[in-house]
Scaffold this motif. Structure first.
Motif, PDB file in Angstrom:
ATOM      1  N   LEU A  14     -14.343 -10.078  -8.669  1.00 34.88           N
ATOM      2  CA  LEU A  14     -14.995 -11.181  -8.553  1.00 34.88           C
ATOM      3  C   LEU A  14     -14.826 -12.088  -7.191  1.00 34.88           C
ATOM      4  N   HIS A  65      -6.277 -18.931  -5.134  1.00 34.40           N
ATOM      5  CA  HIS A  65      -7.437 -18.034  -4.824  1.00 34.40           C
ATOM      6  C   HIS A  65      -8.448 -18.604  -3.981  1.00 34.40           C
ATOM      7  N   PHE A  91      -7.436 -25.275  -0.687  1.00 38.37           N
ATOM      8  CA  PHE A  91      -7.324 -25.535  -1.944  1.00 38.37           C
ATOM      9  C   PHE A  91      -8.740 -25.602  -2.687  1.00 38.37           C
ATOM     10  N   GLY A  92      -8.788 -25.078  -3.929  1.00 37.23           N
ATOM     11  CA  GLY A  92     -10.107 -25.345  -4.614  1.00 37.23           C
ATOM     12  C   GLY A  92      -9.803 -26.191  -5.829  1.00 37.23           C
ATOM     13  N   PHE A  93     -10.318 -25.476  -6.990  1.00 35.28           N
ATOM     14  CA  PHE A  93     -10.194 -26.503  -8.186  1.00 35.28           C
ATOM     15  C   PHE A  93      -8.573 -26.432  -8.689  1.00 35.28           C
ATOM     16  N   LEU A  97     -18.860 -23.026  -5.582  1.00 37.25           N
ATOM     17  CA  LEU A  97     -18.987 -21.486  -6.202  1.00 37.25           C
ATOM     18  C   LEU A  97     -19.386 -21.985  -7.679  1.00 37.25           C
TER      19      LEU A  97
HETATM   20  N1  NAX Z   1     -13.502 -19.833 -11.095  1.00 37.62           N
HETATM   21  C1  NAX Z   1     -14.020 -18.670 -10.483  1.00 37.62           C
HETATM   22  O1  NAX Z   1     -14.715 -18.042 -11.213  1.00 37.62           O
HETATM   23  C2  NAX Z   1     -13.628 -18.237  -8.995  1.00 37.62           C
HETATM   24  C3  NAX Z   1     -12.747 -18.897  -8.217  1.00 37.62           C
HETATM   25  N2  NAX Z   1     -12.408 -18.510  -7.280  1.00 37.62           N
HETATM   26  C4  NAX Z   1     -11.686 -19.305  -6.171  1.00 37.62           C
HETATM   27  O2  NAX Z   1     -10.525 -19.514  -6.799  1.00 37.62           O
HETATM   28  C5  NAX Z   1     -10.258 -21.137  -6.688  1.00 37.62           C
HETATM   29  C6  NAX Z   1      -9.217 -21.546  -7.673  1.00 37.62           C
HETATM   30  O3  NAX Z   1      -7.938 -20.687  -7.493  1.00 37.62           O
HETATM   31  P1  NAX Z   1      -6.751 -21.323  -7.928  1.00 37.62           P
HETATM   32  O4  NAX Z   1      -6.760 -21.617  -9.269  1.00 37.62           O
HETATM   33  O5  NAX Z   1      -5.690 -20.539  -7.239  1.00 37.62           O
HETATM   34  O6  NAX Z   1      -6.516 -22.704  -7.209  1.00 37.62           O
HETATM   35  P2  NAX Z   1      -6.453 -23.111  -5.678  1.00 37.62           P
HETATM   36  O7  NAX Z   1      -6.830 -21.886  -5.003  1.00 37.62           O
HETATM   37  O8  NAX Z   1      -7.359 -24.150  -5.551  1.00 37.62           O
HETATM   38  O9  NAX Z   1      -5.182 -23.619  -5.295  1.00 37.62           O
HETATM   39  C7  NAX Z   1      -3.923 -23.409  -6.277  1.00 37.62           C
HETATM   40  C8  NAX Z   1      -2.602 -23.210  -5.669  1.00 37.62           C
HETATM   41  O10 NAX Z   1      -2.312 -24.496  -4.809  1.00 37.62           O
HETATM   42  C9  NAX Z   1      -0.863 -24.756  -5.422  1.00 37.62           C
HETATM   43  N3  NAX Z   1      -1.229 -26.385  -5.054  1.00 37.62           N
HETATM   44  C10 NAX Z   1      -1.734 -26.992  -5.843  1.00 37.62           C
HETATM   45  N4  NAX Z   1      -1.691 -28.453  -5.230  1.00 37.62           N
HETATM   46  C11 NAX Z   1      -0.900 -28.248  -4.272  1.00 37.62           C
HETATM   47  C12 NAX Z   1      -0.491 -29.179  -3.313  1.00 37.62           C
HETATM   48  N5  NAX Z   1      -0.748 -30.496  -3.269  1.00 37.62           N
HETATM   49  N6  NAX Z   1       0.426 -28.818  -2.083  1.00 37.62           N
HETATM   50  C13 NAX Z   1       0.759 -27.383  -2.199  1.00 37.62           C
HETATM   51  N7  NAX Z   1       0.246 -26.597  -2.923  1.00 37.62           N
HETATM   52  C14 NAX Z   1      -0.524 -26.948  -4.048  1.00 37.62           C
HETATM   53  C15 NAX Z   1      -0.854 -24.406  -6.762  1.00 37.62           C
HETATM   54  O11 NAX Z   1       0.553 -24.104  -7.055  1.00 37.62           O
HETATM   55  C16 NAX Z   1      -1.464 -22.826  -6.628  1.00 37.62           C
HETATM   56  O12 NAX Z   1      -0.544 -22.073  -6.092  1.00 37.62           O
HETATM   57  C17 NAX Z   1     -11.488 -21.686  -6.772  1.00 37.62           C
HETATM   58  O13 NAX Z   1     -11.541 -23.001  -6.138  1.00 37.62           O
HETATM   59  C18 NAX Z   1     -12.386 -20.575  -5.831  1.00 37.62           C
HETATM   60  O14 NAX Z   1     -12.272 -20.827  -4.587  1.00 37.62           O
HETATM   61  C19 NAX Z   1     -12.967 -17.220  -6.472  1.00 37.62           C
HETATM   62  O15 NAX Z   1     -12.039 -16.608  -5.984  1.00 37.62           O
HETATM   63  C20 NAX Z   1     -13.772 -16.437  -7.591  1.00 37.62           C
HETATM   64  C21 NAX Z   1     -14.478 -17.199  -8.811  1.00 37.62           C
END
Ligand code: NAX
Ligand code: K
Length: 531
Positions: free
Chosen positions: A34, A82, A146-148, A201
């Motif tokens: 994905l 991610h 960062f994303g969600f 996304l």
């Molecule tokens: N929802 C979906 O179906 C999909 C999501 N994807 C991607 O995945 C993202 C979400 O991924 P994640 O759940 O891994 O979240 P993020 O990539 O948004 O970040 C989470 C990470 O950041 C750390 N973090 C959070 N706040 C922080 C801060 N203030 N300082 C330092 N570190 C911090 C957390 O500990 C965690 O490791 C989406 O936004 C999108 O970009 C895509 O890859 C594929 C499809």
């Protein structure tokens, strides 16, 4: 409605998005597959927004003349989750397409999948930089910090790096949402990237529709990655609780076509109560807004001394002259006026706060009522919740943030979370609440929310709210006359229509050229364009 139109109507919270993605993964879709799919879509979009300039030439190519931007050097910001994984795939793809890519990854601990993409990017020889300053010569920045998954404030070195980057005013494409924005509320957690484009996304994240996020979001686009509608429905239900208002929704709910055989009273009779000696123009603008709605009959109650002025601007309307106070506000309605005989009543623009008994009379009546401007200030003085408790019929309140605070002092988070504030206000009063703003939010007592996703700052101008009140009134009166069950859609149409008229007018006349009278002249062209 096709798939694209359907997903455009949806706005989700981070929790809902996680539940939806959880279903996809549980059904067997590999997470890595994905991510690959989504990131390829992002990379293709980035390439079309910022094509590679292979051959710099003194004679710009035709593409250049279309206003496209070219990019050669791309800086990619990679976060630990991610979102960072997505960014690494985009970095890899752009590298293969011939862009000069530099990666800035200010984290040592990454999620597993992100680690793998990181290792592969390194193995390809893509350049990694230590400091944000090393990206200053880039033509384009991709933001995958960062994303969600952002859950706490961005602090220290990373915050400093983001602030520095924002100062460069370079084009930035944010993946999913500008890093630093809270996904649901649009709140800035510490600091946030100021994006030029946000490629959201799968489904629109609610935070991107909150006023306070807008200065960070830039131009927002949805990247559809084929989330099965069944998974969306399983989490959000058939009708999403938070709905982005789209053109298709409007087309479905407009009072068109009219029945072949009808007459003016069957097309709704609206009573406007507005104006005072001090605020005469507001009455005209409210009347012109109502005219734009196509309402069958329009009556306008104004202080006696404004009668001839109103007649000259709205010859089709029935103008009712009212007894005046010393200051020229409406003192009372003539005995002959039977409030119960109208399909809807809109009350407030320009009436001044002297007109308390008028507002009380209108609310005591059992017809749909729209209160705006001084109508709202009077309601606030009377006590919003206790006054509205007594009403059976539909009430529509159309406050801006300041009026909202006066109406609902118990709801102290109107600036922070406009969606939740509207939900609460509608729940407390049973009214349809329309909170004006860059992204107008409408809610009713069922807990459902509509957000108008496009507007223009051209509308931030005296009188434009009066036009909206008239337009809502006219659409509501037509809905009542047609016996439609739910009136909230009429309010939603009015808000969307008003915003689109502003957008159209600003396109022709610039953002400085949309005075409220001009706005009324663009109401009809919006419809003609829509049908
Ligand atoms: N929802 C979906 O179906 C999909 C999501 N994807 C991607 O995945 C993202 C979400 O991924 P994640 O759940 O891994 O979240 P993020 O990539 O948004 O970040 C989470 C990470 O950041 C750390 N973090 C959070 N706040 C922080 C801060 N203030 N300082 C330092 N570190 C911090 C957390 O500990 C965690 O490791 C989406 O936004 C999108 O970009 C895509 O890859 C594929 C499809
Ligand atoms: K991001």
């Amino acid at each position: 409605m096709n798939r694209w139109e359907k997903i455009q109507e949806i706005a989700v919270t981070a929790a809902q998005m996680r539940e939806i993605e959880g279903r996809i993964f549980a059904a067997g879709m590999p997470v890595a597959a994905l991510m690959e799919k989504v990131a390829i879509l992002i990379s293709v979009r980035v390439q079309s927004l910022f094509p590679l300039l292979l051959n710099p030439t003194p004679n710009p190519s035709p593409l250049y003349r279309e206003g496209r931007r070219f990019a050669v050097r791309v800086g990619v910001l990679v976060g630990p989750g991610h979102n960072g994984g997505d960014a690494l795939v985009v970095a890899r793809e752009l590298h293969f397409r011939g862009y000069e890519v530099k990666i800035y990854r200010p984290f040592s601990k990454l999620k597993d999948l992100t680690v793998q993409h990181d290792l592969y990017a390194q193995s390809l020889g893509i350049c990694y930089v230590e400091n944000i300053a090393d990206l200053q010569d880039c033509d384009l920045i991709i933001d995958g910090l960062f994303g969600f998954g952002l859950e706490r404030e961005i602090k220290d070195n990373l915050a400093e790096a983001i602030n520095q980057l924002n100062e460069w005013s370079k084009p930035v494409v944010s993946i999913d949402l500008p890093s630093g924005l809270q996904t649901d509320t649009g709140e800035v957690l510490g600091t946030a990237i100021k994006a030029t484009y946000t490629l959201c996304l799968g489904l629109w994240k609610l935070g991107l529709l909150q006023d306070r996020a807008l200065e960070y979001v830039g131009k927002a686009e949805l990247i559809d990655f084929d989330i099965p509608l069944a998974d969306i429905t399983a989490i959000l239900g058939e009708a999403p609780q938070i709905q982005r208002v789209t053109k298709e929704f409007i087309q479905q709910h407009l009072p068109l076509p009219r029945p072949a055989v009808t007459h003016k009273y069957k097309q709704g009779h609206l009573l406007l109560i507005c104006g005072s000696r001090k605020y005469a123009g507001g009455a005209i603008l409210t009347g012109l807004g109502a005219r734009g709605s196509g309402v069958g009959m329009l009556s306008i109650a104004v202080p006696e001394s404004l009668k001839s002025l109103l007649v000259s601007h709205l010859p089709e309307a029935l103008i009712i002259g009212c007894e005046e106070t010393e200051n020229g506000a409406i003192a009372s309605l003539p005995d002959a006026v039977n409030l119960g005989s109208y399909d809807a009543i809109a009350c407030g623009p320009g009436i001044t706060t002297e007109a308390t008994t008028i507002v009380e009379g209108v609310l005591a009546n059992n017809n749909p009522v729209i209160l705006d401007a001084d109508g709202l200030n009077i309601l606030a003085q009377l006590g919003t919740i206790s006054t509205l408790e007594k009403r059976q019929a539909t009430t529509v309140l159309t406050p801006h943030a300041g009026e909202f605070k006066r109406l609902f002092p118990e709801i102290d988070y109107v600036q922070q979370n406009r969606v939740e504030a509207v939900k609460k206000a509608a729940e407390l009063t049973g009214a349809i609440v329309l909170l004006k703003g860059a992204r107008t939010v409408i809610g009713n007592a069922s807990g459902k929310i509509w957000i108008v996703p496009e507007s223009t700052p051209a509308l931030a101008r005296g009188g434009s709210g009066d036009v909206l009140t008239g337009l809502i009134g006219g659409l509501l009166a037509q809905g009542v006359a047609a016996n439609i069950n739910s009136l909230v859609e009429r309010v939603v149409i009015a808000a969307w229509w008003h915003a689109q008229a502003g957008i159209l007018a600003a396109k022709e006349r610039t953002e400085l050229g949309v005075d409220a009278f001009t706005l009324t002249q663009f109401l009809n062209p919006v419809l003609s364009g829509l049908l």
